[in-house]
Design an enzyme around this catalytic site. Structure first.
Site, PDB file in Angstrom:
ATOM      1  N   GLY A 188      19.883  55.364  65.785  1.00  0.00           N
ATOM      2  CA  GLY A 188      19.431  55.799  64.465  1.00  0.00           C
ATOM      3  C   GLY A 188      20.617  56.089  63.575  1.00  0.00           C
ATOM      4  O   GLY A 188      21.759  55.877  63.954  1.00  0.00           O
ATOM      5  N   LYS A 189      20.306  56.566  62.397  1.00  0.00           N
ATOM      6  CA  LYS A 189      21.368  56.885  61.455  1.00  0.00           C
ATOM      7  C   LYS A 189      22.181  58.075  61.955  1.00  0.00           C
ATOM      8  O   LYS A 189      23.378  58.144  61.770  1.00  0.00           O
ATOM      9  CB  LYS A 189      20.753  57.243  60.095  1.00  0.00           C
TER      10      LYS A 189
ATOM     11  N   SER B 121      21.706  59.606  65.203  1.00  0.00           N
ATOM     12  CA  SER B 121      21.868  59.780  66.644  1.00  0.00           C
ATOM     13  C   SER B 121      21.672  58.472  67.389  1.00  0.00           C
ATOM     14  O   SER B 121      21.071  57.538  66.878  1.00  0.00           O
ATOM     15  CB  SER B 121      20.854  60.809  67.159  1.00  0.00           C
ATOM     16  N   VAL B 122      22.224  58.464  68.588  1.00  0.00           N
ATOM     17  CA  VAL B 122      21.991  57.359  69.510  1.00  0.00           C
ATOM     18  C   VAL B 122      21.360  57.981  70.748  1.00  0.00           C
ATOM     19  O   VAL B 122      21.809  59.024  71.218  1.00  0.00           O
ATOM     20  CB  VAL B 122      23.309  56.662  69.898  1.00  0.00           C
ATOM     21  N   VAL B 123      20.305  57.350  71.238  1.00  0.00           N
ATOM     22  CA  VAL B 123      19.622  57.904  72.406  1.00  0.00           C
ATOM     23  C   VAL B 123      19.759  56.931  73.574  1.00  0.00           C
ATOM     24  O   VAL B 123      19.509  55.732  73.431  1.00  0.00           O
ATOM     25  CB  VAL B 123      18.137  58.192  72.112  1.00  0.00           C
TER      26      VAL B 123
ATOM     27  N   LYS C 110      20.612  62.372  73.950  1.00  0.00           N
ATOM     28  CA  LYS C 110      20.700  62.203  72.504  1.00  0.00           C
ATOM     29  C   LYS C 110      22.114  62.548  72.058  1.00  0.00           C
ATOM     30  O   LYS C 110      22.559  63.683  72.211  1.00  0.00           O
ATOM     31  CB  LYS C 110      19.663  63.091  71.801  1.00  0.00           C
TER      32      LYS C 110
ATOM     33  N   ASP D  96      10.284  67.095  60.109  1.00  0.00           N
ATOM     34  CA  ASP D  96      10.372  65.624  60.095  1.00  0.00           C
ATOM     35  C   ASP D  96       9.211  65.068  60.912  1.00  0.00           C
ATOM     36  O   ASP D  96       9.354  64.112  61.664  1.00  0.00           O
ATOM     37  CB  ASP D  96      11.718  65.152  60.662  1.00  0.00           C
TER      38      ASP D  96
HETATM   39  P1  ADP Z   1      16.528  60.201  65.449  1.00  0.00           P
HETATM   40  O1  ADP Z   1      17.104  61.357  64.710  1.00  0.00           O
HETATM   41  O2  ADP Z   1      17.490  59.085  65.623  1.00  0.00           O
HETATM   42  O3  ADP Z   1      15.198  59.776  64.904  1.00  0.00           O
HETATM   43  P2  ADP Z   1      15.020  60.936  67.812  1.00  0.00           P
HETATM   44  O4  ADP Z   1      15.128  62.217  68.548  1.00  0.00           O
HETATM   45  O5  ADP Z   1      13.783  60.707  67.025  1.00  0.00           O
HETATM   46  O6  ADP Z   1      16.323  60.774  66.933  1.00  0.00           O
HETATM   47  O7  ADP Z   1      15.178  59.774  68.857  1.00  0.00           O
HETATM   48  C1  ADP Z   1      15.155  58.432  68.475  1.00  0.00           C
HETATM   49  C2  ADP Z   1      14.244  57.647  69.370  1.00  0.00           C
HETATM   50  O8  ADP Z   1      14.693  57.754  70.714  1.00  0.00           O
HETATM   51  C3  ADP Z   1      12.838  58.144  69.377  1.00  0.00           C
HETATM   52  O9  ADP Z   1      12.085  57.550  68.382  1.00  0.00           O
HETATM   53  C4  ADP Z   1      12.332  57.754  70.737  1.00  0.00           C
HETATM   54  O10 ADP Z   1      11.901  56.428  70.746  1.00  0.00           O
HETATM   55  C5  ADP Z   1      13.585  57.864  71.580  1.00  0.00           C
HETATM   56  N1  ADP Z   1      13.639  59.146  72.269  1.00  0.00           N
HETATM   57  C6  ADP Z   1      14.260  60.280  71.851  1.00  0.00           C
HETATM   58  N2  ADP Z   1      14.110  61.258  72.733  1.00  0.00           N
HETATM   59  C7  ADP Z   1      13.401  60.762  73.751  1.00  0.00           C
HETATM   60  C8  ADP Z   1      12.912  61.285  74.997  1.00  0.00           C
HETATM   61  N3  ADP Z   1      13.158  62.547  75.350  1.00  0.00           N
HETATM   62  N4  ADP Z   1      12.217  60.462  75.800  1.00  0.00           N
HETATM   63  C9  ADP Z   1      11.983  59.194  75.438  1.00  0.00           C
HETATM   64  N5  ADP Z   1      12.390  58.647  74.307  1.00  0.00           N
HETATM   65  C10 ADP Z   1      13.098  59.412  73.455  1.00  0.00           C
HETATM   66 MN    MN Z   2      13.278  60.387  65.073  1.00  0.00          MN
END
Ligand code: ADP
Ligand code: MN
Length: 515
Positions: free
Chosen positions: A261-262, A264-266, A288, A404
């Site tokens: 994402g903008k 974060s990277v997960v 994250k 959000d």
């Molecule tokens: P961002 O600020 O980039 O939107 P998010 O916390 O929404 O950060 O995480 C981005 C994506 O990563 C989420 O839309 C989801 O698909 C995946 N994700 C984040 N946390 C988890 C988690 N605990 N388990 C599974 N998928 C996750």
């Molecule tokens: Mn998100």
């Protein structure tokens, strides 16, 4: 190191002139051959190593049994760290030498030879000495005070009194330093002999162990370097932190990136073993990583700057620390939600700007976002009511507004909705808290109304249902005006009294685990 080479060293007769400078033996010979199994046997390597060392320095053993090292001095935890630091320093020196040689060989030549693959310090470690912090607590930095004092130039322990007294026996220390050179013969330690170094037996032993594992690790990392997805998406500092988590066994493997994402990277990872028994690491984890490039975070200032929980700290912090606060904030918020029983990721650990939590999904496949999943009308209705209740819990029990909330940050897993992405969540008394709540309500209402849930409240009804504020305006403009008036009232009250207005205090003070 080849163990067999070492085994023949102690009995080596008089050699060339340079050898006579090394009373403990020949640093390196290359001609011995042996079976692969022997070479691979770490056990054998260690045994041979010990044998060789004892043969070369029998008197050191006597020192070890002397008055300076007694049976009760068996704690090597700080020694291990020293050893690792020492090793790291050696690695750096080795690399520096390598670079000099590389430069010498290449000169002005247009075609150059790279020694990159022979380097000891992998990029992960190159920065490791800088602001190291505890895994869980970003405010406390247990290593910082130690490092500058215990690692002067060259990484050697300088004066004996700088470390604990049981370790500063001069003779023993010097002997160990000499032996240390011996146990890593192919290692170019350079001017170590000429230096007055003292190394305790415990440090020496820890260092020796570390040297073995370090070499294996180094080889392994060179091998794997090209294959890791995780490494490509993050900066070297983050890589080091992730690498440490794997190295410590907290995470088994980091499999790959789930989302970029903008902000974060997960990543997905398989959980490893916890150092403490009372904490269980989930079999699958989401990591994250909050991006440390600052631009994207500028527009988020308002979430955290005005959050009274972070107010004192915000002004004093540098931008990098502010990024860490996002991770910290998400951790705190998730913890509150967990306590209230809201389905959400469970916090595993926080390390600087990296938050490890349980993975929502299975077998590396993340649960779909609500926007991506097609639910039956029954499930849709069920999801709606669940969200209504969760929003109320969030507000009343967690004292939070998601800020959000939308179909992008809700996952459908195990027949229910899970809330994620709460780094920006604020308390309702945040100067913009009620506006954020209203926006959340609008997103939720619109999604479910479009999704055919006839029972779905409109955004104003939902707002009142969540907050109990009973704003009566029947159109959006007036409604928002009232919200802003309430926020202003609260803000003025805070300014004047340093307290929250009574309308917010019905559920008491914020939970104690928040600062
Ligand atoms: P961002 O600020 O980039 O939107 P998010 O916390 O929404 O950060 O995480 C981005 C994506 O990563 C989420 O839309 C989801 O698909 C995946 N994700 C984040 N946390 C988890 C988690 N605990 N388990 C599974 N998928 C996750
Ligand atoms: Mn998100």
């Amino acid at each position: 190191m080849d163990p067999v080479e070492v085994a023949v060293v102690p009995d080596a007769g008089p050699g060339p002139a340079w050898q006579s400078k090394c009373p403990w033996g020949v640093p390196n010979t290359t001609s011995m051959s042996c079976s692969l199994a022997d070479v691979m046997s770490e056990q054998l390597a260690k045994e041979l190593q010990l044998e060789e060392e004892n043969a070369a320095f029998p008197e050191v053993v006597a020192v070890a049994e002397g008055p300076f090292i007694t049976g009760e001095n068996i704690d090597t935890s700080s020694d291990l760290m020293l050893a690792q630091m020492l090793q790291m320093e050696f690695d750096r020196e080795y690399d520096a030498q390598l670079r000099r040689e590389e430069k010498k060989i290449n000169g002005d030549s247009k075609v150059s030879i790279s020694f990159e693959n022979y380097r000891k310090v992998h990029p992960y470690d190159s920065d490791s000495s800088e602001d190291e912090v505890d895994w869980q607590d970003t405010r406390h930095d247990p290593y910082r005070a130690d490092k500058p004092t215990t690692t002067p130039r060259k990484g050697f322990i300088g004066k004996g009194k700088d470390i604990t007294t049981k370790h500063d026996e001069v003779v023993c220390g010097r002997k160990n330093t000499a032996r240390m050179e011996n146990f890593a013969p192919e290692f170019q330690v350079g001017d170590g002999i000429g230096m007055d170094l003292k190394l305790s037996n415990q440090v020496f032993n820890a260092l020796k162990q570390h040297a073995y594992s370090e070499e294996r690790r180094s080889a392994r990392l060179h091998e794997k370097k090209e294959h890791s997805t995780a490494e490509k998406a993050v900066d070297p500092k983050t890589r080091l932190l992730l690498y440490k988590m794997v190295n410590a066994g907290t995470l088994e493997t980091i499999t790959g990136c789930i989302s970029t994402g903008k902000e974060s990277v997960v990543f997905h990872a398989y959980g490893g073993k916890s150092a403490t028994e009372d904490k269980v690491i989930p079999p699958e984890c989401a990591i994250k990583v909050f991006k440390t490039t600052l631009n994207e975070f500028k527009n988020r200032d308002k979430y955290i700057k005005d959050d009274y929980r972070f107010k004192d700290r915000f002004s004093k912090l540098n931008p990098r620390k502010i990024i860490r606060m996002w991770a910290e904030k998400e951790m705190h918020n998730l913890t509150r939600m967990q306590i209230a029983g809201i389905p959400c990721p469970q916090v595993v650990m926080l390390k600087k700007h990296i938050l490890v939590m349980s993975f929502i999904g299975q077998d590396q496949v993340p649960a779909p976002k609500l926007k991506d999943v097609t639910l039956s009308s029954e499930d849709m209705k069920k999801a709606y009511y669940q969200i209504l209740i969760m929003m109320q819990q969030l507000y009343k029990e967690c004292n939070l507004v998601h800020a959000d909330l939308s179909e992008y940050n809700m996952l459908w897993h195990d027949g229910k909705v899970w809330l994620i992405d709460v780094s920006q969540s604020v308390e309702p008394t945040h100067p913009h808290g009620l506006e954020f709540l209203f926006r959340d309500c609008r997103n939720v209402s619109q999604f479910f109304q479009k999704g055919g849930v006839a029972e779905a409240l409109n955004e104003r009804e939902l707002f009142n249902a969540v907050s109990d504020l009973n704003i009566t305006a029947d159109n959006e403009v007036d409604f928002q005006a009232e919200i802003e008036a309430l926020e202003k009232m609260n803000e003025d009250h805070v300014q004047n009294h340093g307290q929250k207005l009574s309308m917010f205090s019905s559920d008491g003070d914020p939970p104690v685990y928040d600062e």
